[in-house]
Design a protein around this motif. Structure first.
Motif, PDB file in Angstrom:
ATOM      1  N   ASP A  19      30.895  40.084 -24.113  1.00  0.00           N
ATOM      2  CA  ASP A  19      31.664  40.874 -23.153  1.00  0.00           C
ATOM      3  C   ASP A  19      31.137  40.654 -21.728  1.00  0.00           C
ATOM      4  OD1 ASP A  19      33.472  42.949 -22.237  1.00  0.00           O
ATOM      5  OD2 ASP A  19      31.679  44.188 -22.015  1.00  0.00           O
ATOM      6  N   PRO A  20      31.944  40.122 -20.809  1.00  0.00           N
ATOM      7  CA  PRO A  20      31.455  39.823 -19.452  1.00  0.00           C
ATOM      8  C   PRO A  20      31.107  41.069 -18.650  1.00  0.00           C
ATOM      9  CG  PRO A  20      33.824  39.468 -19.590  1.00  0.00           C
ATOM     10  CD  PRO A  20      33.357  39.726 -20.986  1.00  0.00           C
ATOM     11  N   THR A  21      31.768  42.189 -18.942  1.00  0.00           N
ATOM     12  CA  THR A  21      31.468  43.413 -18.209  1.00  0.00           C
ATOM     13  C   THR A  21      30.075  43.917 -18.539  1.00  0.00           C
ATOM     14  OG1 THR A  21      33.805  44.011 -18.212  1.00  0.00           O
ATOM     15  CG2 THR A  21      32.234  45.758 -17.726  1.00  0.00           C
ATOM     16  N   ARG A  22      29.766  43.970 -19.827  1.00  0.00           N
ATOM     17  CA  ARG A  22      28.424  44.407 -20.203  1.00  0.00           C
ATOM     18  C   ARG A  22      27.371  43.430 -19.696  1.00  0.00           C
ATOM     19  NH1 ARG A  22      27.828  45.683 -26.243  1.00  0.00           N
ATOM     20  NH2 ARG A  22      28.129  43.425 -26.400  1.00  0.00           N
ATOM     21  N   ALA A  23      27.684  42.133 -19.740  1.00  0.00           N
ATOM     22  CA  ALA A  23      26.735  41.142 -19.237  1.00  0.00           C
ATOM     23  C   ALA A  23      26.440  41.384 -17.757  1.00  0.00           C
ATOM     24  CB  ALA A  23      27.280  39.737 -19.447  1.00  0.00           C
ATOM     25  N   PRO A  37      37.371  51.401 -28.447  1.00  0.00           N
ATOM     26  CA  PRO A  37      36.536  51.055 -27.294  1.00  0.00           C
ATOM     27  C   PRO A  37      37.367  51.053 -26.032  1.00  0.00           C
ATOM     28  CG  PRO A  37      37.056  49.095 -28.574  1.00  0.00           C
ATOM     29  CD  PRO A  37      37.558  50.266 -29.361  1.00  0.00           C
ATOM     30  N   PRO A  38      36.766  51.300 -24.907  1.00  0.00           N
ATOM     31  CA  PRO A  38      37.523  51.303 -23.653  1.00  0.00           C
ATOM     32  C   PRO A  38      38.079  49.925 -23.369  1.00  0.00           C
ATOM     33  CG  PRO A  38      35.175  51.342 -23.231  1.00  0.00           C
ATOM     34  CD  PRO A  38      35.336  51.532 -24.700  1.00  0.00           C
ATOM     35  N   PRO A  39      39.185  49.869 -22.691  1.00  0.00           N
ATOM     36  CA  PRO A  39      39.768  48.571 -22.376  1.00  0.00           C
ATOM     37  C   PRO A  39      38.900  47.811 -21.391  1.00  0.00           C
ATOM     38  CG  PRO A  39      40.866  50.290 -21.141  1.00  0.00           C
ATOM     39  CD  PRO A  39      39.926  50.982 -22.094  1.00  0.00           C
ATOM     40  N   ALA A  40      39.078  46.513 -21.375  1.00  0.00           N
ATOM     41  CA  ALA A  40      38.375  45.701 -20.381  1.00  0.00           C
ATOM     42  C   ALA A  40      38.819  46.119 -18.994  1.00  0.00           C
ATOM     43  CB  ALA A  40      38.677  44.220 -20.606  1.00  0.00           C
ATOM     44  N   ARG A  87      30.770  50.403 -22.686  1.00  0.00           N
ATOM     45  CA  ARG A  87      30.968  49.081 -23.295  1.00  0.00           C
ATOM     46  C   ARG A  87      30.146  48.914 -24.562  1.00  0.00           C
ATOM     47  NH1 ARG A  87      35.421  47.714 -21.939  1.00  0.00           N
ATOM     48  NH2 ARG A  87      34.970  45.584 -22.639  1.00  0.00           N
ATOM     49  N   GLY A  88      29.659  50.014 -25.114  1.00  0.00           N
ATOM     50  CA  GLY A  88      28.759  49.942 -26.256  1.00  0.00           C
ATOM     51  C   GLY A  88      29.302  49.201 -27.454  1.00  0.00           C
ATOM     52  N   ARG A  89      30.605  49.243 -27.718  1.00  0.00           N
ATOM     53  CA  ARG A  89      31.192  48.614 -28.897  1.00  0.00           C
ATOM     54  C   ARG A  89      31.879  47.293 -28.569  1.00  0.00           C
ATOM     55  NH1 ARG A  89      34.860  52.983 -31.792  1.00  0.00           N
ATOM     56  NH2 ARG A  89      34.997  51.245 -33.274  1.00  0.00           N
TER      57      ARG A  89
END
Length: 739
Positions: A344-348, A18-21, A337-339
């Motif tokens: 996860d605050p970014t997806r939120a 998964p991509p990094p934060a 951010r699918g995985r």
């Protein structure tokens, strides 16, 4: 889209991981440019929102209510149009309370009224910047702040005293607090978010809660606590929302109907009816009279309702410049951010701001009730956050994963193409701009592709390409935004503020029109008629600059205090048109809009012969009443509200006021909005006939009108004139006239 000076990561993503934060500089290691950049954006925004403010027309409907609130605490609490508390405006009073307090402290005037609104607009930029920074970093936050500051319709509405500036501030604050609650799992920020949305409800009712489903859904899905705890916290937040949202309506209900003003916009004088009808589902479903205003299809101000409305020739240049890029950035960010874990605050953040944007888009696009262009300013925080945060994610994916190498360039290309389309709609307006945007964006995309994997010193060329892309993306909105304070574009002032050249056929202006704020395109009578003193009634057809809307927004020639306009000014102001301040002399007070007005000579006459009455005059509509309140400084009754559909005045109520000596003068006739007083209904006809039968017409010669005024009004001074006539007459009524 991202800032050119934000750190550009090196390729680190593999196909299976998964991509990094998103990278964030620690708080103690913020880039040296970050704070100066934010300050520069805030200064730019302050200039856009305040430059030449005194020369812009504010909304006389709200200006009169603010003035009344400075004269009466009861009017301040209820949001009454007049200090005598006969009728309120058609919105809850929270925004009026804020402006009213400022005017009570600093005195009543344009700057005193607008100071808190400008500060709130700047605070909204700071809130969005801070919220984006916590998730995506300083570069993304800078872009988000810049996009928000330069959104054309946001600039237009932040220069006006409509409640939308406060509304957006409260909603943005609620969203930011909700994201904090998602990150730290604590209850207090969530309760604070609910309070913000509750106060937004008390600012503009249903519109203040459009984004709320996305906010609560994101917390329920992504917050750290367990499911039971999350549900419990949401229940507590729901209680806080109800308290903050319904305290005013509940308080109004506790006051007996005889002791409170009639709630404008309602059908029965209650705040609950206003919530459910005119400012509730009526806005979405439409309806005649007080059913949300505008009948169907959005009332004609923003084009026909439909999924593509926000891209049409009326709304496109106001809000849609970066909508395509925001959608691409949101979708791309969610895929990246699918995985990621549930919390996860970014997806939120993507879900919240994406949901915010989607809900507002669908509501405004499909609304069948009154839909003004300036409503779309509520989209701006969501678009800004997605462009900044999502743009950073696309840039990092562009550099680190070949599968994503086409997405960012495609998004930027779509942005440039749409900007060209919007600018070419504005025939003859800054014709050099669209070719410049096309060339700069093309060069920026080429630079991105050439220097995609750049390292060392060559990374500066990549940064320069990113900067060029940002400049090209915001150039069109910036030009539209600057047209408002510079006076080179914008339309209808406080009535229906817009930015840039007029490109549509709605009430914002005629195609190819333009004009300075407060002006507009071509004029057209909307049922004119001579008022006492010989002033012309008549509002504006679509394309007019001073036309009236059934949303409680009307300039009608009345300028704000200390400001200039086409007609009268508020107390303490100076008139560049034909109006006067209270007690002053001068030319006739121009009606300039539906509902009309009266002359300064007649105002002086009415004040001289007021004989202790609470109200100076009773007129058919809130448009006329607002102008007269600003011109005279005295309470004036609006008998049937904004659209002529309020049941505020009945014959029994009128007789009671006359018998008590609280009202001596009533203006009837004139063919205002809705076909005359009360829209030509049975109640208004009954009132009009009784006034004409029992009252004594005031002749122009009695108040010393000019020869022109006397000639214009002589035909309207006959007691036999009917309510359907375009002539308007003032009648004197005394207790002895009540049988």
């Amino acid at each position: 889209m991202t800032s050119a000076t934000d750190p550009l990561p090196h390729p680190t993503v593999t196909a299976d991981a998964p991509p990094p934060a998103p990278h964030r500089a620690p708080p103690d290691r913020a880039p040296r440019w970050s704070l100066p950049a934010l300050i520069a954006i805030l200064i730019l925004a302050a200039v856009l929102y305040s430059w030449n403010l005194s020369g812009s027309g504010l909304n006389s409907f709200y200006s009169a209510a603010v003035l009344s609130g400075t004269q009466s605490w009861k009017a301040w609490f209820f949001g009454s149009l007049d200090a005598g508390n006969f009728l309120t405006v058609d919105k809850p009073p929270f925004a009026l309370m804020v402006m009213g307090l400022s005017c009570r402290v600093f005195g009543y005037g344009t700057w005193q009224m607008m100071l808190p609104m400008i500060l709130l607009a700047l605070a909204t930029i700071w809130i969005v910047h801070a919220s984006v920074k916590r998730v995506w970093g300083h570069g993304a936050a800078t872009v988000a702040a810049l996009v928000l500051a330069l959104t054309p319709i946001t600039v237009a509405i932040n220069r006006d005293n409509n409640p939308d500036t406060l509304l957006v501030f409260l909603m943005a604050g609620g969203a930011a607090l909700a994201l904090r609650a998602v990150r730290n799992g604590r209850l207090l920020p969530l309760v604070g978010s609910a309070v913000c949305f509750g106060l937004a409800f008390n600012t503009k009712m249903l519109q203040g809660c459009i984004a709320l489903p996305a906010v609560f859904a994101v917390y329920l899905y992504a917050a750290k606590p367990g499911l039971v705890k999350r549900i419990f916290n949401l229940l507590i937040a729901g209680v806080a929302l109800a308290v903050a949202g319904f305290w005013w309506a509940a308080a109004v209900s506790l006051v007996p109907a005889d002791d409170r003003p009639y709630i404008g916009g309602s059908t029965d004088g209650t705040a609950w009816d206003l919530i459910m009808g005119y400012n509730g589902l009526g806005r979405i479903l439409g309806g005649e009279g007080n059913g949300g205003g505008g009948g169907g299809g959005g009332g004609g101000f923003s084009g026909t309702a439909g999924i593509g409305r926000l891209f049409n020739d009326i709304l496109g240049g106001q809000i849609s410049w970066l909508l395509p890029f925001a959608a691409i950035a949101c979708a791309g960010g969610l895929l990246l951010r699918g995985r990621a874990p549930r919390t996860d605050p970014t997806r939120a953040a993507l879900l919240l701001w994406g949901g915010w944007t989607a809900l507002h888009y669908l509501t405004f696009a499909m609304a069948e009730g009154t839909m003004h262009p300036y409503y779309t300013t509520a989209l701006a925080p969501g678009i800004a956050a997605l462009c900044g945060g999502g743009g950073v994610m696309l840039l990092r994916a562009f550099r680190t994963d070949r599968r994503w190498a086409w997405v960012l360039p495609a998004g930027l290309a779509v942005t440039a193409v749409w900007a060209v389309v919007l600018l070419r709609r504005a025939s003859g307006w800054n014709t050099w701009l669209w070719p410049a945007i096309a060339v700069v964006m093309a060069l920026a995309i080429v630079g991105l592709l050439v220097f995609r994997s750049a390292t060392g010193l060559r990374v500066r060329l990549l940064a320069a390409s990113v900067t060029a892309a940002v400049v090209a993306a915001v150039a069109g909105p910036a030009a539209y935004a600057w047209s408002v304070p510079s006076g080179s574009g914008g339309g209808m002032g406080g009535t229906n503020p817009t930015a840039g050249p007029s490109t549509g056929s709605g009430f914002g202006g005629a195609p190819g029109g333009g004009g300075a704020p407060g002006g507009g395109g071509g004029r057209g009578d909307f049922g004119g008629g001579q008022l006492p003193g010989g002033t012309q009634q008549g509002g504006q057809m679509p394309g007019g600059g001073n036309g009236q809307t059934p949303d409680g927004a009307g300039e009608m020639g009345g300028a704000p205090p200390n400001g200039s306009g086409t007609g009268g000014t508020a107390p303490g102001g100076t008139a560049t048109g034909s109006g006067t301040r209270p007690g002053g002399a001068g030319g006739g007070f121009a009606g300039g809009g539906m509902g009309g007005g009266t002359s300064s000579e007649l105002i002086a006459y009415l004040k001289k012969h007021q004989d202790g009455a609470e109200w100076l005059l009773a007129v058919s509509s809130s448009q006329s009443a607002a102008q007269l309140i600003l011109s005279s400084g005295e309470p004036v009754i609006s008998m049937w509200g904004w659209s002529g559909s309020d049941n505020a005045m009945t014959l029994a109520r009128l007789k009671e006021l006359v018998k008590k000596g609280e009202l001596h003068y009533v203006q009837v006739g004139g063919g205002g909005m809705g076909g005359g007083p009360g829209g030509g209904g049975d109640v208004s006809t009954e009132v009009t006939e009784w006034v004409q039968k029992n009252g004594t017409a005031v002749k122009a010669s009695e108040y010393g009108a000019t020869a022109q005024s006397s000639s214009s009004s002589s035909s309207s001074s006959s007691s036999s004139s009917s309510s359907e006539s375009n002539q308007s007459t003032v009648y004197r009524l005394d207790p002895s006239d009540v049988g």
